[in-house]
Design a protein around this motif. Structure first.
Motif, PDB file in Angstrom:
ATOM      1  N   GLY A  92      -5.890 -10.910   2.360  1.00  0.00           N
ATOM      2  CA  GLY A  92      -6.028 -12.273   1.839  1.00  0.00           C
ATOM      3  C   GLY A  92      -5.026 -12.638   0.765  1.00  0.00           C
ATOM      4  O   GLY A  92      -5.037 -13.761   0.257  1.00  0.00           O
ATOM      5  N   LYS A  93      -4.147 -11.717   0.403  1.00  0.00           N
ATOM      6  CA  LYS A  93      -3.146 -11.980  -0.639  1.00  0.00           C
ATOM      7  C   LYS A  93      -1.753 -11.970  -0.018  1.00  0.00           C
ATOM      8  O   LYS A  93      -1.450 -11.143   0.836  1.00  0.00           O
ATOM      9  N   LEU A  94      -0.923 -12.867  -0.496  1.00  0.00           N
ATOM     10  CA  LEU A  94       0.442 -12.965   0.022  1.00  0.00           C
ATOM     11  C   LEU A  94       1.271 -11.768  -0.419  1.00  0.00           C
ATOM     12  O   LEU A  94       1.392 -11.488  -1.607  1.00  0.00           O
ATOM     13  N   LEU A  95       1.809 -11.047   0.560  1.00  0.00           N
ATOM     14  CA  LEU A  95       2.767  -9.986   0.256  1.00  0.00           C
ATOM     15  C   LEU A  95       4.150 -10.601   0.138  1.00  0.00           C
ATOM     16  O   LEU A  95       4.880 -10.321  -0.796  1.00  0.00           O
ATOM     17  N   GLY A  96       4.506 -11.438   1.094  1.00  0.00           N
ATOM     18  CA  GLY A  96       5.816 -12.090   1.089  1.00  0.00           C
ATOM     19  C   GLY A  96       6.351 -12.201   2.491  1.00  0.00           C
ATOM     20  O   GLY A  96       5.613 -12.146   3.469  1.00  0.00           O
ATOM     21  N   GLY A  97       7.661 -12.310   2.574  1.00  0.00           N
ATOM     22  CA  GLY A  97       8.320 -12.428   3.861  1.00  0.00           C
ATOM     23  C   GLY A  97       8.844 -11.084   4.334  1.00  0.00           C
ATOM     24  O   GLY A  97       8.378 -10.023   3.923  1.00  0.00           O
ATOM     25  N   VAL A  98       9.837 -11.149   5.194  1.00  0.00           N
ATOM     26  CA  VAL A  98      10.427  -9.940   5.769  1.00  0.00           C
ATOM     27  C   VAL A  98      10.984  -9.044   4.673  1.00  0.00           C
ATOM     28  O   VAL A  98      10.803  -7.818   4.703  1.00  0.00           O
ATOM     29  N   ASP A  99      11.648  -9.628   3.693  1.00  0.00           N
ATOM     30  CA  ASP A  99      12.263  -8.825   2.638  1.00  0.00           C
ATOM     31  C   ASP A  99      11.229  -8.020   1.852  1.00  0.00           C
ATOM     32  O   ASP A  99      11.425  -6.836   1.574  1.00  0.00           O
ATOM     33  N   LYS A 100      10.109  -8.622   1.522  1.00  0.00           N
ATOM     34  CA  LYS A 100       9.066  -7.917   0.755  1.00  0.00           C
ATOM     35  C   LYS A 100       8.379  -6.848   1.594  1.00  0.00           C
ATOM     36  O   LYS A 100       8.031  -5.776   1.091  1.00  0.00           O
ATOM     37  N   VAL A 101       8.186  -7.136   2.886  1.00  0.00           N
ATOM     38  CA  VAL A 101       7.567  -6.147   3.776  1.00  0.00           C
ATOM     39  C   VAL A 101       8.473  -4.929   3.889  1.00  0.00           C
ATOM     40  O   VAL A 101       8.020  -3.788   3.750  1.00  0.00           O
ATOM     41  N   MET A 102       9.759  -5.153   4.141  1.00  0.00           N
ATOM     42  CA  MET A 102      10.696  -4.039   4.285  1.00  0.00           C
ATOM     43  C   MET A 102      10.866  -3.277   2.978  1.00  0.00           C
ATOM     44  O   MET A 102      10.961  -2.048   2.966  1.00  0.00           O
ATOM     45  N   GLU A 103      10.893  -4.005   1.859  1.00  0.00           N
ATOM     46  CA  GLU A 103      11.005  -3.359   0.549  1.00  0.00           C
ATOM     47  C   GLU A 103       9.804  -2.449   0.296  1.00  0.00           C
ATOM     48  O   GLU A 103       9.954  -1.296  -0.128  1.00  0.00           O
ATOM     49  N   ALA A 104       8.605  -2.952   0.574  1.00  0.00           N
ATOM     50  CA  ALA A 104       7.400  -2.144   0.382  1.00  0.00           C
ATOM     51  C   ALA A 104       7.397  -0.943   1.321  1.00  0.00           C
ATOM     52  O   ALA A 104       6.975   0.154   0.928  1.00  0.00           O
ATOM     53  N   HIS A 105       7.886  -1.125   2.537  1.00  0.00           N
ATOM     54  CA  HIS A 105       7.919  -0.023   3.503  1.00  0.00           C
ATOM     55  C   HIS A 105       8.899   1.067   3.064  1.00  0.00           C
ATOM     56  O   HIS A 105       8.579   2.254   3.112  1.00  0.00           O
ATOM     57  N   VAL A 106      10.076   0.677   2.592  1.00  0.00           N
ATOM     58  CA  VAL A 106      11.091   1.645   2.160  1.00  0.00           C
ATOM     59  C   VAL A 106      10.606   2.408   0.921  1.00  0.00           C
ATOM     60  O   VAL A 106      10.833   3.607   0.789  1.00  0.00           O
ATOM     61  N   LYS A 107       9.912   1.720   0.016  1.00  0.00           N
ATOM     62  CA  LYS A 107       9.404   2.364  -1.197  1.00  0.00           C
ATOM     63  C   LYS A 107       8.176   3.228  -0.937  1.00  0.00           C
ATOM     64  O   LYS A 107       7.713   3.930  -1.836  1.00  0.00           O
ATOM     65  N   GLY A 108       7.626   3.146   0.276  1.00  0.00           N
ATOM     66  CA  GLY A 108       6.438   3.934   0.592  1.00  0.00           C
ATOM     67  C   GLY A 108       5.145   3.298   0.114  1.00  0.00           C
ATOM     68  O   GLY A 108       4.114   3.954   0.047  1.00  0.00           O
ATOM     69  N   GLU A 109       5.181   2.005  -0.195  1.00  0.00           N
ATOM     70  CA  GLU A 109       4.000   1.304  -0.692  1.00  0.00           C
ATOM     71  C   GLU A 109       3.263   0.545   0.406  1.00  0.00           C
ATOM     72  O   GLU A 109       2.121   0.134   0.213  1.00  0.00           O
ATOM     73  N   PHE A 110       3.892   0.363   1.549  1.00  0.00           N
ATOM     74  CA  PHE A 110       3.336  -0.489   2.601  1.00  0.00           C
ATOM     75  C   PHE A 110       2.135   0.163   3.291  1.00  0.00           C
ATOM     76  O   PHE A 110       1.085  -0.461   3.456  1.00  0.00           O
ATOM     77  N   VAL A 111       2.260   1.428   3.670  1.00  0.00           N
ATOM     78  CA  VAL A 111       1.166   2.121   4.354  1.00  0.00           C
ATOM     79  C   VAL A 111      -0.071   2.225   3.446  1.00  0.00           C
ATOM     80  O   VAL A 111      -1.183   1.960   3.907  1.00  0.00           O
ATOM     81  N   PRO A 112       0.070   2.553   2.152  1.00  0.00           N
ATOM     82  CA  PRO A 112      -1.124   2.547   1.293  1.00  0.00           C
ATOM     83  C   PRO A 112      -1.787   1.166   1.186  1.00  0.00           C
ATOM     84  O   PRO A 112      -3.015   1.080   1.101  1.00  0.00           O
ATOM     85  N   MET A 113      -0.991   0.095   1.219  1.00  0.00           N
ATOM     86  CA  MET A 113      -1.573  -1.252   1.218  1.00  0.00           C
ATOM     87  C   MET A 113      -2.409  -1.478   2.471  1.00  0.00           C
ATOM     88  O   MET A 113      -3.506  -2.041   2.401  1.00  0.00           O
ATOM     89  N   LEU A 114      -1.888  -1.032   3.609  1.00  0.00           N
ATOM     90  CA  LEU A 114      -2.584  -1.202   4.875  1.00  0.00           C
ATOM     91  C   LEU A 114      -3.865  -0.365   4.900  1.00  0.00           C
ATOM     92  O   LEU A 114      -4.890  -0.803   5.418  1.00  0.00           O
ATOM     93  N   ARG A 115      -3.802   0.841   4.315  1.00  0.00           N
ATOM     94  CA  ARG A 115      -4.994   1.684   4.246  1.00  0.00           C
ATOM     95  C   ARG A 115      -6.055   1.046   3.339  1.00  0.00           C
ATOM     96  O   ARG A 115      -7.250   1.120   3.627  1.00  0.00           O
ATOM     97  N   ALA A 116      -5.628   0.449   2.255  1.00  0.00           N
ATOM     98  CA  ALA A 116      -6.556  -0.131   1.286  1.00  0.00           C
ATOM     99  C   ALA A 116      -7.391  -1.261   1.892  1.00  0.00           C
ATOM    100  O   ALA A 116      -8.558  -1.456   1.501  1.00  0.00           O
ATOM    101  N   VAL A 117      -6.833  -2.000   2.840  1.00  0.00           N
ATOM    102  CA  VAL A 117      -7.580  -3.094   3.473  1.00  0.00           C
ATOM    103  C   VAL A 117      -8.238  -2.673   4.778  1.00  0.00           C
ATOM    104  O   VAL A 117      -8.857  -3.490   5.453  1.00  0.00           O
ATOM    105  N   GLY A 118      -8.088  -1.405   5.147  1.00  0.00           N
ATOM    106  CA  GLY A 118      -8.734  -0.887   6.355  1.00  0.00           C
ATOM    107  C   GLY A 118      -8.013  -1.191   7.648  1.00  0.00           C
ATOM    108  O   GLY A 118      -8.593  -1.102   8.724  1.00  0.00           O
TER     109      GLY A 118
END
Length: 149
Positions: free
Chosen positions: A119-145
């Motif tokens: 329910g919260k805005l992560l951003g566009g393609v740039d923010k998704v890729m940035e979070a994925h490269v930093k290793g933060e994207f998968v934990p975000m996905l786990r946190a919301v189930g």
């Protein structure tokens, strides 16, 4: 996935005239309109804010945008099946205004695709890729189930 090709075969004429269809007629009826996506119709009835609130992962995308396909492809490879809301190019500005109202004055997205996680805005393609490269994207996905492993 939508088909982008017509189901008619056309053969050009050698005399420089108009193309002739495989059936032999020089005039063909216009192609039928693509069938309406029932999911998109439901989104229009419900409102985009309700869709974002009810789904753990939502991608709001312009119909046919390759960057939107890229974000969806990344999520599919990670085992996530996001809710995708596709809007036409003509509806893009109105959709961005609706999305800005969700964010309670914090601005909202400037461009599509807009990715919402929990329910919260992560951003566009740039923010998704940035979070994925930093290793933060998968934990975000786990946190919301959205993924378990």
């Amino acid at each position: 996935m939508r088909r982008t090709t017509s189901h008619r075969d056309f053969f050009p004429t050698n005399s420089g005239g108009s193309a002739v269809s495989a059936s032999g007629s020089s005039e063909s009826p216009p192609p039928p309109p693509p069938p309406g996506d029932e999911s998109t119709k439901k989104v229009r009835k419900m409102g985009i804010s309700k869709v974002v609130a009810e789904n753990s992962i939502v991608i709001v995308a312009v119909l046919g945008c390759f960057m939107c396909v890229t974000v969806n492809g990344l999520m599919q490879k990670l085992g996530v099946n996001p809710k995708i809301v596709e809007v036409k190019e003509a509806e893009k500005t109105a959709t961005l205004v609706q999305l800005a109202k969700i964010e309670d004055g914090s601005g909202g997205p400037w461009e599509l695709p807009a990715v919402y996680i929990g329910g919260k805005l992560l951003g566009g393609v740039d923010k998704v890729m940035e979070a994925h490269v930093k290793g933060e994207f998968v934990p975000m996905l786990r946190a919301v189930g959205a993924i378990w492993l």
